[in-house]
Design a protein around this motif. Structure first.
Motif, PDB file in Angstrom:
ATOM      1  N   LEU A   1       3.175  12.358  -1.350  1.00  0.00           N
ATOM      2  CA  LEU A   1       3.380  11.664  -2.939  1.00  0.00           C
ATOM      3  C   LEU A   1       4.510  11.109  -3.127  1.00  0.00           C
ATOM      4  O   LEU A   1       4.563  10.392  -4.074  1.00  0.00           O
ATOM      5  N   SER A   2       5.335  11.109  -2.168  1.00  0.00           N
ATOM      6  CA  SER A   2       6.473   9.956  -2.321  1.00  0.00           C
ATOM      7  C   SER A   2       6.082   8.835  -2.241  1.00  0.00           C
ATOM      8  O   SER A   2       6.953   7.771  -2.899  1.00  0.00           O
ATOM      9  N   GLU A   3       5.287   8.382  -1.893  1.00  0.00           N
ATOM     10  CA  GLU A   3       4.569   7.089  -1.723  1.00  0.00           C
ATOM     11  C   GLU A   3       4.060   6.597  -3.146  1.00  0.00           C
ATOM     12  O   GLU A   3       3.885   5.148  -3.258  1.00  0.00           O
ATOM     13  N   LEU A   4       3.781   7.522  -4.122  1.00  0.00           N
ATOM     14  CA  LEU A   4       3.240   7.139  -5.417  1.00  0.00           C
ATOM     15  C   LEU A   4       4.427   6.646  -6.209  1.00  0.00           C
ATOM     16  O   LEU A   4       3.977   6.200  -7.324  1.00  0.00           O
ATOM     17  N   GLY A   5       5.527   6.800  -6.114  1.00  0.00           N
ATOM     18  CA  GLY A   5       6.522   6.940  -6.960  1.00  0.00           C
ATOM     19  C   GLY A   5       6.652   7.369  -8.282  1.00  0.00           C
ATOM     20  O   GLY A   5       7.141   7.029  -9.342  1.00  0.00           O
ATOM     21  N   MET A   6       6.183   8.582  -8.216  1.00  0.00           N
ATOM     22  CA  MET A   6       6.168   9.556  -9.403  1.00  0.00           C
ATOM     23  C   MET A   6       7.285  10.445  -9.468  1.00  0.00           C
ATOM     24  O   MET A   6       7.442  11.381 -10.298  1.00  0.00           O
ATOM     25  N   GLY A   7       8.276  10.223  -8.377  1.00  0.00           N
ATOM     26  CA  GLY A   7       9.406  11.358  -8.361  1.00  0.00           C
ATOM     27  C   GLY A   7       9.114  12.802  -7.849  1.00  0.00           C
ATOM     28  O   GLY A   7       9.806  13.696  -7.922  1.00  0.00           O
ATOM     29  N   LYS A   8       7.897  12.690  -7.029  1.00  0.00           N
ATOM     30  CA  LYS A   8       7.410  14.022  -6.586  1.00  0.00           C
ATOM     31  C   LYS A   8       7.290  14.005  -4.998  1.00  0.00           C
ATOM     32  O   LYS A   8       7.113  13.006  -4.443  1.00  0.00           O
ATOM     33  N   SER A   9       7.573  15.146  -4.461  1.00  0.00           N
ATOM     34  CA  SER A   9       7.555  15.176  -3.010  1.00  0.00           C
ATOM     35  C   SER A   9       6.683  16.270  -2.621  1.00  0.00           C
ATOM     36  O   SER A   9       6.079  16.847  -3.415  1.00  0.00           O
ATOM     37  N   GLY A  10       6.168  16.107  -1.442  1.00  0.00           N
ATOM     38  CA  GLY A  10       5.186  17.001  -0.873  1.00  0.00           C
ATOM     39  C   GLY A  10       3.883  16.146  -0.555  1.00  0.00           C
ATOM     40  O   GLY A  10       3.977  15.145  -0.340  1.00  0.00           O
ATOM     41  N   TYR A  11       2.669  16.974  -0.427  1.00  0.00           N
ATOM     42  CA  TYR A  11       1.535  16.406   0.054  1.00  0.00           C
ATOM     43  C   TYR A  11       0.480  16.849  -1.288  1.00  0.00           C
ATOM     44  O   TYR A  11       0.489  17.722  -1.656  1.00  0.00           O
ATOM     45  N   CYS A  12      -0.278  15.694  -1.338  1.00  0.00           N
ATOM     46  CA  CYS A  12      -1.641  15.934  -2.109  1.00  0.00           C
ATOM     47  C   CYS A  12      -2.978  15.704  -1.302  1.00  0.00           C
ATOM     48  O   CYS A  12      -2.854  14.954  -0.228  1.00  0.00           O
ATOM     49  N   ARG A  13      -3.908  16.359  -1.825  1.00  0.00           N
ATOM     50  CA  ARG A  13      -5.196  16.039  -0.943  1.00  0.00           C
ATOM     51  C   ARG A  13      -6.287  15.342  -1.581  1.00  0.00           C
ATOM     52  O   ARG A  13      -6.155  15.170  -3.058  1.00  0.00           O
ATOM     53  N   TYR A  14      -7.224  14.700  -0.813  1.00  0.00           N
ATOM     54  CA  TYR A  14      -8.254  13.874  -1.516  1.00  0.00           C
ATOM     55  C   TYR A  14      -9.543  13.885  -0.312  1.00  0.00           C
ATOM     56  O   TYR A  14      -9.209  14.267   0.823  1.00  0.00           O
ATOM     57  N   ARG A  15     -10.668  13.786  -1.165  1.00  0.00           N
ATOM     58  CA  ARG A  15     -11.813  13.989  -0.170  1.00  0.00           C
ATOM     59  C   ARG A  15     -11.985  12.724   0.656  1.00  0.00           C
ATOM     60  O   ARG A  15     -12.363  11.528   0.211  1.00  0.00           O
ATOM     61  N   ASP A  16     -11.825  12.943   1.936  1.00  0.00           N
ATOM     62  CA  ASP A  16     -12.159  11.733   2.832  1.00  0.00           C
ATOM     63  C   ASP A  16     -11.928  12.275   4.157  1.00  0.00           C
ATOM     64  O   ASP A  16     -11.157  13.343   4.368  1.00  0.00           O
ATOM     65  N   TYR A  17     -11.934  11.469   5.129  1.00  0.00           N
ATOM     66  CA  TYR A  17     -11.748  11.682   6.554  1.00  0.00           C
ATOM     67  C   TYR A  17     -10.595  10.680   7.286  1.00  0.00           C
ATOM     68  O   TYR A  17     -11.150   9.712   7.781  1.00  0.00           O
ATOM     69  N   ARG A  18      -9.422  10.719   6.890  1.00  0.00           N
ATOM     70  CA  ARG A  18      -8.508   9.844   7.225  1.00  0.00           C
ATOM     71  C   ARG A  18      -7.386  10.739   7.673  1.00  0.00           C
ATOM     72  O   ARG A  18      -7.109  11.804   7.567  1.00  0.00           O
ATOM     73  N   GLY A  19      -6.568   9.761   8.585  1.00  0.00           N
ATOM     74  CA  GLY A  19      -5.529  10.629   9.381  1.00  0.00           C
ATOM     75  C   GLY A  19      -4.342  10.770   8.447  1.00  0.00           C
ATOM     76  O   GLY A  19      -3.908  10.099   7.297  1.00  0.00           O
ATOM     77  N   PRO A  20      -3.425  11.764   8.710  1.00  0.00           N
ATOM     78  CA  PRO A  20      -2.450  12.231   7.724  1.00  0.00           C
ATOM     79  C   PRO A  20      -1.226  11.164   7.891  1.00  0.00           C
ATOM     80  O   PRO A  20      -1.171  10.457   8.928  1.00  0.00           O
ATOM     81  N   PRO A  21      -0.196  11.333   6.967  1.00  0.00           N
ATOM     82  CA  PRO A  21       0.730  10.414   7.035  1.00  0.00           C
ATOM     83  C   PRO A  21       1.688  10.609   8.113  1.00  0.00           C
ATOM     84  O   PRO A  21       2.479   9.537   8.699  1.00  0.00           O
ATOM     85  N   TRP A  22       1.767  11.734   8.731  1.00  0.00           N
ATOM     86  CA  TRP A  22       2.582  11.796   9.907  1.00  0.00           C
ATOM     87  C   TRP A  22       1.591  11.484  11.453  1.00  0.00           C
ATOM     88  O   TRP A  22       2.541  11.331  12.519  1.00  0.00           O
ATOM     89  N   SER A  23       0.725  10.964  11.301  1.00  0.00           N
ATOM     90  CA  SER A  23      -0.094  10.667  12.437  1.00  0.00           C
ATOM     91  C   SER A  23       0.356   9.106  12.984  1.00  0.00           C
ATOM     92  O   SER A  23       0.990   8.392  12.244  1.00  0.00           O
ATOM     93  N   SER A  24       0.067   8.661  14.161  1.00  0.00           N
ATOM     94  CA  SER A  24       0.199   7.389  14.643  1.00  0.00           C
ATOM     95  C   SER A  24      -0.403   6.349  13.889  1.00  0.00           C
ATOM     96  O   SER A  24       0.087   5.082  13.879  1.00  0.00           O
ATOM     97  N   LYS A  25      -1.523   6.751  13.368  1.00  0.00           N
ATOM     98  CA  LYS A  25      -2.517   5.640  12.544  1.00  0.00           C
ATOM     99  C   LYS A  25      -2.627   6.502  11.068  1.00  0.00           C
ATOM    100  O   LYS A  25      -3.818   6.747  10.954  1.00  0.00           O
ATOM    101  N   PRO A  26      -1.540   6.336  10.484  1.00  0.00           N
ATOM    102  CA  PRO A  26      -1.908   7.033   8.887  1.00  0.00           C
ATOM    103  C   PRO A  26      -2.894   6.430   8.066  1.00  0.00           C
ATOM    104  O   PRO A  26      -2.989   4.976   8.206  1.00  0.00           O
ATOM    105  N   TYR A  27      -3.607   7.171   7.583  1.00  0.00           N
ATOM    106  CA  TYR A  27      -4.577   6.862   6.433  1.00  0.00           C
ATOM    107  C   TYR A  27      -5.795   5.644   7.146  1.00  0.00           C
ATOM    108  O   TYR A  27      -6.595   5.167   6.427  1.00  0.00           O
TER     109      TYR A  27
END
Length: 835
Positions: A728-754
């Motif tokens: 969530l910090s990448e959205l610039g909304m002043g919020k932290s943590g993680y949100c979920r969305y429908r897709d099969y992509r790598g998490p932000p902490w992986s070697s190839k995020p998204y």
């Protein structure tokens, strides 16, 4: 003839029956064309009598009677088949044994309860011509035919058809193009031309005790009344009164409605299976319990984080249309469409035999007057008749076809533009609904967006339909078709393409494009770099597809029923209201009452077939996403049959009784829809629904992947597995943590995020494999079933061949008997063989 006399359908002398009616206004100044036309009609052998209208002094009726000699001349010219001998059937041992078996079953049936859907045949006339052999009428061999009464030998429908042929080919001015009643109606010389009804459709005396007054009265009491909705249709009487073309339409509509019963029952079972297993669904339970899972905002400005469990209701509703029975029902409906069409061909062959249409071919149709007028200077010998006739050069035909095809593509592009405009509307109002003041709209802004878009799309559909009809009419006339059947087929194909694309383009968008190319949080794709593309609901896109199909199908059926019955009722009421108050309907002759009714659509049965064929498309093409479509179609068609019957019998002038051997181009269109239905259902199951992702998870990534087990527990953890993480910090909304969305992509902490994960590619491969296997399997089953079911029943095929042989024998015997009678009269010796 009794009901003809009692209805006043005779000339003033009380002897000559009225076969056709022409109507014109006295104030119309084109009396020279009318006088010439009527003079030429009398020269052709018709008898005319004028009579002014009772309710309107400006209206004049011309009653037309065709005498016996003229009837015989044109019946021979048009190759009209007439009865000449009673039918005799098989007399061999097999037929006798089969007859004894049938008698045995008849005795058993007498002890059983009567089927309430069967009509009481005692009230219907004995249609003797269906029990006779027929042959092309010839004045030279008139002694072959069964002529008990010259007034009734040619049926009412046949007389009207012959008169109409004469009206279409009689000149009203000098010049090859100045011909035909249609042109006189178009230029205002006449305002109507129609065959009269056979009297009133209601009687003050009950039909059970006093019998029917006429065939129209009988059709109303035994067919068109709403109380007869569950009864079989009297197809032979419909054919006798309205002609074979309309009879085949009602036969096809009744067959289609009856075949919808098993499809509706299976669809209802699939729907109830979803209801009974909805609460036990592992996916729905996980969504409803996910109180700590937050979904990423679905719009940029006014959308906030949403808990996944807020989609609980949508997840349960989606499960009703996306459960274990979806694949089975899609396969069933594909097979059902094939069985429906194959058995209809058998039904049609039986009707064409019973109605004596086996030998009738379209080559016997006469040329359209417009075609003759356009190409009278270019003649070519007809290879069938051997006579010269007007011919359209290939270069001219190709040029006109290219112009027509260009017009079709232009209209289709206009439809796509309208759909694109609706898509832009959804993107623009999406955030407006998300920030709405009403809490209900704010919480269900996606549903509000879809519902509003569906209503707007329906209004656009109905508005564009008005333009389609006029453009299709102009393009078809531009082609100059050779015969009326060619004109109707060309016009029907254009209208089907226009309306099919118009109705289904938005559905195709939702099924295969909505939510497919949105990108991911932090890198969304935007239209014109301004509007973010719309995403699917957290429970999937299938609920949008169901909403789109349900609303359009429901609203269109209501609109069609109103236009078919409500609009003519209002117009007929207004016509009666304009008649002077002092005049009662009983004092007005039958032809004037018919004049106050609405004329049948200029396109004939095209609108009726088009409505049902488009409904057939709704019932089969996306049935995997909407299993209740066959049930809605069945309920609508039960009403449609009686509505059309009521309209034909009571609200419309009597149409011209035309002949036909099949339903024309509509059968080919139905076959094309059946093929398209297999492809679209394969893609809906593979792409739109979550069937394939669940299947891959269950056998590759779930808890049962290594234990080879099956059950609801094998989908445990599926919802969490199908949702990706975003910081969530990448959205610039002043919020932290993680949100979920429908897709099969790598998490932000992986070697190839998204980036797409391996599971995404497994699911994609499984989807493509499913489409290929599903299509080949269903097409194979369809082809095998089509091969197993012959177009003509074996007993009917043998019977047709047997009758051809017997007809030749009887013609020989009749001719020999006629020669013997002539020899007896002349005093010559009689031979018992050909001299």
């Amino acid at each position: 003839m009794n009901y003809i006399a009692s209805s006043g359908l005779l000339f003033k002398d009380g002897k000559k029956r009225i076969d056709y009616i022409l109507v014109y206004r006295k104030s119309n100044i084109q009396y020279d064309k009318r006088n010439t036309f009527e003079k030429n009609l009398r020269a052709e052998g018709l008898m005319l009598e004028k009579e002014p209208a009772v309710a309107n002094s400006d209206i004049m009726f011309i009653k037309i009677h065709i005498p016996w000699d003229t009837l015989c001349k044109y019946a021979e010219r048009l190759n009209i088949r007439m009865p000449f001998r009673k039918k005799c059937y098989y007399t061999d041992r097999r037929s006798k044994s089969m007859g004894s078996v049938q008698n045995y079953f008849r005795r058993i049936k007498k002890w059983m309860a009567q089927n309430p859907m069967v009509l009481d045949k005692s009230a219907f006339p004995n249609l003797q011509e269906s029990d006779c052999y027929t042959g092309p009428f010839s004045r030279a061999r008139i002694h072959h035919f069964i002529i008990n009464n010259k007034d009734t030998f040619f049926s009412n429908a046949t007389r009207s058809r012959i008169v109409y042929h004469m009206l279409q080919h009689t000149k009203y001015e000098n010049g090859i193009s100045k011909v035909g009643i249609c042109k006189l109606i178009n230029n205002g010389s006449y305002i109507a031309a129609f065959p009269p009804h056979e009297g009133a459709y209601k009687s003050s005396q009950p039909i059970k005790t006093h019998g029917p007054q006429n065939n129209r009265h009988l059709l109303y009491e035994r067919w068109a009344r709403w109380g007869m909705w569950y009864k079989h249709q009297p197809l032979d009487l419909i054919r006798l009164y309205f002609g074979e073309k309309i009879g085949l339409y009602f036969a096809w509509l009744g067959w289609y409605t009856g075949m919808l019963i098993p499809a509706a029952l299976v669809g209802l079972c699939v729907f109830f299976y979803g209801i009974f297993t909805m609460n036990g669904s592992q996916v729905s339970q996980e969504i409803c319990k996910a109180t700590e899972v937050f979904m990423c905002p679905l719009c940029d400005k006014n959308c906030s984080l949403q808990r996944l469990n807020e989609s609980c209701i949508y997840a349960k509703v989606t499960y009703l249309f996306d459960n274990g029975g979806t694949v089975f029902f899609a396969i069933f409906m594909a097979i059902w469409a094939t069985v429906f069409l194959e058995f209809w061909k058998r039904r049609r062959s039986t009707l064409t035999y019973t109605w004596d249409l086996i030998e009738w071919e379209e080559e016997e149709e006469t040329l359209r007057p417009q075609f003759e007028a356009k190409y009278y200077k270019m003649e070519r010998v007809n290879p069938i008749s051997g006579k010269p006739e007007p011919h359209q050069p290939s270069s001219d035909k190709i040029t006109r076809l290219l112009v027509s095809i260009s017009g079709i593509f232009f209209m289709i592009s206009l439809v796509i533009t309208a759909v694109f405009a609706v898509v832009v509307y959804r993107l623009v109002v999406m955030e407006q609904f998300a920030s709405f003041k009403w809490n209900f709209i704010k919480q269900h802004w996606q549903f509000a967006t879809s519902a509003a878009a569906v209503c707007i799309n329906f209004v656009i559909i109905m508005a564009l339909n008005l333009a389609y009809e006029k453009i299709a009419y102009l393009l078809t006339n531009l082609e100059y078709p050779r015969t009326e059947s060619e004109w109707e087929n060309s016009f029907a194909l254009k209208m089907f393409l226009f309306q099919f694309v118009n109705l289904n383009s938005s559905i195709f968008y939702i099924a295969f494009f909505l939510g497919r190319f949105v990108g991911h949080p932090g890198n969304y794709n935007k239209l014109f770099n301004r509007w973010r593309l719309e995403e699917c609901h957290p429970s999937g896109c299938l609920i949008d597809l169901c909403l789109q199909m349900g609303v359009i199908m429901f609203l269109k059926q209501i609109w069609n029923n109103f236009m078919e019955l409500g609009y003519p009722l209002i117009q007929n009421w207004w016509s009666r209201h304009k008649i002077k108050r002092g005049i009662q309907d009983a004092s007005i002759p039958q032809w004037e009452n018919d004049w106050n009714l609405q004329p049948m659509n200029i396109h004939g049965l095209m609108d009726e077939y088009l409505e049902m064929v488009l409904q057939f498309g709704f019932t089969t093409i996306f049935v995997a996403a909407f299993p209740l479509a066959p049930l809605l179609a069945l309920l609508n068609n039960i009403i449609e049959i009686r509505l059309d019957a009521y309209k034909f019998v009571t609200q419309w002038r009597r149409p011209l009784p035309a002949r036909a051997t099949d339903i024309g181009i509509w059968y080919g269109i139905l076959e094309g829809i059946g093929i398209l239905a297999v492809i679209t259902n394969a893609f809906v199951i593979a792409i739109t629904s979550d069937y394939i992702p669940r299947f891959v998870y269950e056998y590759k990534y779930g808890p049962c992947a290594s234990r080879f087990e099956y059950g609801e527990n094998c989908l445990k953890g599926y919802v969490n597995n199908s949702l990706s993480f975003f910081d969530l910090s990448e959205l610039g909304m002043g919020k932290s943590g993680y949100c979920r969305y429908r897709d099969y992509r790598g998490p932000p902490w992986s070697s190839k995020p998204y980036e797409f994960t391996l599971q995404y590619w497994h699911i994609l491969a499984a989807r493509l494999a499913f489409i290929i296997v599903f299509e080949h399997l269903v097409f194979g089953i369809k082809s095998f079933i089509a091969y197993l079911i012959p177009d003509v029943p074996k007993n009917l095929y043998d019977r047709i061949r047997r009758e051809k042989y017997l007809v030749q024998e009887m013609m020989y015997e009749a001719e020999l008997e006629h020669l013997q009678q002539q020899r007896r009269k002349s005093g010559h010796p009689v031979h018992h063989e050909w001299p």
